[in-house]
Scaffold this motif. Structure first.
Motif, mmCIF file in Angstrom:
data_model
loop_
_atom_site.group_PDB
_atom_site.id
_atom_site.type_symbol
_atom_site.label_atom_id
_atom_site.label_comp_id
_atom_site.label_asym_id
_atom_site.label_seq_id
_atom_site.Cartn_x
_atom_site.Cartn_y
_atom_site.Cartn_z
ATOM 1 N N GLY A 56 -30.003 7.239 -15.159
ATOM 2 C CA GLY A 56 -30.573 6.042 -15.777
ATOM 3 C C GLY A 56 -29.954 4.733 -15.361
ATOM 4 N N GLU A 59 -34.219 -1.412 -5.450
ATOM 5 C CA GLU A 59 -34.710 -0.266 -4.681
ATOM 6 C C GLU A 59 -34.893 -0.629 -3.214
ATOM 7 N N LYS A 112 -31.617 5.085 -9.140
ATOM 8 C CA LYS A 112 -31.252 5.397 -10.514
ATOM 9 C C LYS A 112 -30.604 6.777 -10.576
ATOM 10 N N LEU A 130 -30.643 -3.249 -18.182
ATOM 11 C CA LEU A 130 -30.431 -2.797 -16.806
ATOM 12 C C LEU A 130 -29.116 -3.356 -16.257
ATOM 13 N N GLU A 150 -35.846 -4.431 -10.429
ATOM 14 C CA GLU A 150 -35.878 -3.026 -10.022
ATOM 15 C C GLU A 150 -36.399 -2.892 -8.597
ATOM 16 N N TYR A 173 -28.835 2.113 -12.095
ATOM 17 C CA TYR A 173 -28.966 1.819 -10.663
ATOM 18 C C TYR A 173 -27.591 1.791 -10.016
#
Length: 336
Positions: free
Chosen positions: A38, A29, A35, A66, A25, A40
């Motif tokens: 929910g 980012e 996101k 994910l 994550e 990415y």
């Protein structure tokens, strides 16, 4: 399996995750993914995961969700890693008359490798079964006009033969069963593409790796241009004894070593537990596995169609404390 393709789209190719969901994550980012509902996503780029999402790490279930959600949405693609393949074999019963209970033997070493995955899905058995089914939808390789991606080794001959027999870059259950025999064509495809090439150690020698596993072979580069000695082709975390590294390759060994020519499009692999500062292995070859789950780096390469890979386009997150704590240091030379 959904996929999206646009001539102007860039790619972020991401190395072995092994259950480090928080680290992933943070890396996404860092590269500008956000996101949305929910999942990415990046408005101009697509992530490509190089396999080995499962095993070893503290958040395997979260990492699988994910990655799966990104792939199904089209904001990512993925190639199969040897750990996804191993999980299929471990959880698939062998056919009657094979002399086995499961395709991948349930011995102490194999039990240890998959333990964290099974424990983290202990209360979610239906989810685990769904992920096992999804693994069949994961291709062994990705080939675009600008680049290629495979977990451990690009073997052009095997890949072309595989496509002739399968008519798809994915395996099915019959191919999985056939691959349990390592000497078979299916076994050679899975071993080479997902684990790499190797040479036997000389004179019956064996070496004990850092993981305690005793090996009678060593992993080799599939891109060495003009190798002369064992040291010129070894590619694994455990070094060869000095006298073995100096040993000259025979002409037969030199002929049999796989070559990935400099004129081919760039290829990205994971698998090999690299250390140090991420950089190309040669102008058109990059390994993106830098031992994240052992508190190394989770690494990506930001690909924009260049045919000579650039050191400054590697992006990574240093994992210096347990992934559980969420403490990271980052390097991002080309954030977009």
């Amino acid at each position: 399996m959904a996929s999206a393709r646009s001539p102007s789209r860039g790619y972020d190719i991401i190395g072995d995750i092994h259950g480090c969901a928080h680290t992933l994550e943070h890396l996404l980012e860092q590269m500008g993914y956000r996101k949305i509902n929910g999942i990415y996503q990046h408005r101009k780029r697509q992530a490509i995961f190089i396999g080995d999402i499962i095993d070893r790490g503290p958040r395997i279930r979260e990492a699988l969700h994910l990655v799966h959600d990104m792939v199904e949405h089209g904001s990512a693609r993925i190639v199969m890693g040897n750990h996804e393949y191993n999980a299929l074999g471990y959880c698939t019963r062998a056919r009657p008359g094979s002399g086995k209970t499961f395709l991948r033997e349930h011995n102490a070493r194999h039990d240890r490798l998959i333990r964290e995955t099974l424990e983290q899905f202990d209360h979610y058995p239906h989810e685990w079964n769904e992920f096992l089914e999804w693994f069949y939808d994961i291709p062994l390789f990705i080939e675009e006009e600008e680049f290629r991606a495979v977990h451990a080794c690009w073997d052009e001959r095997l890949i072309r033969q595989f496509l002739e027999t399968q008519d798809s870059p994915c395996i099915d259950e019959d191919f999985l069963h056939a691959s349990a025999a390592i000497e078979s064509f299916a076994g050679q495809v899975m071993d080479t593409l997902l684990r790499g090439t190797d040479l036997p150690l000389p004179d019956g020698m064996s070496i004990t790796g850092r993981d305690g596993y005793i090996r009678k072979f060593f992993r080799t580069k599939f891109w060495a241009d003009d190798p002369r000695t064992y040291g010129d082709v070894v590619f694994q975390p455990d070094p060869l004894p000095e006298d073995v590294a100096r040993r000259k390759l025979s002409e037969k060994e030199r002929r049999e070593i796989l070559r990935y020519p400099r004129g081919e499009r760039p290829v990205f692999v994971g698998h090999y537990w690299m250390e140090g500062e991420p950089a190309p292995l040669k102008p058109n070859v990059a390994c993106l596995d830098y031992s994240a789950v052992k508190y190394g780096k989770l690494v990506a390469y930001r690909m924009d169609g260049e045919q000579e890979l650039l050191p400054e386009k590697f992006v990574y997150v240093n994992v210096e404390r347990p992934e559980l704590s969420g403490s990271f240091q980052t390097e991002d030379s080309v954030a977009r």
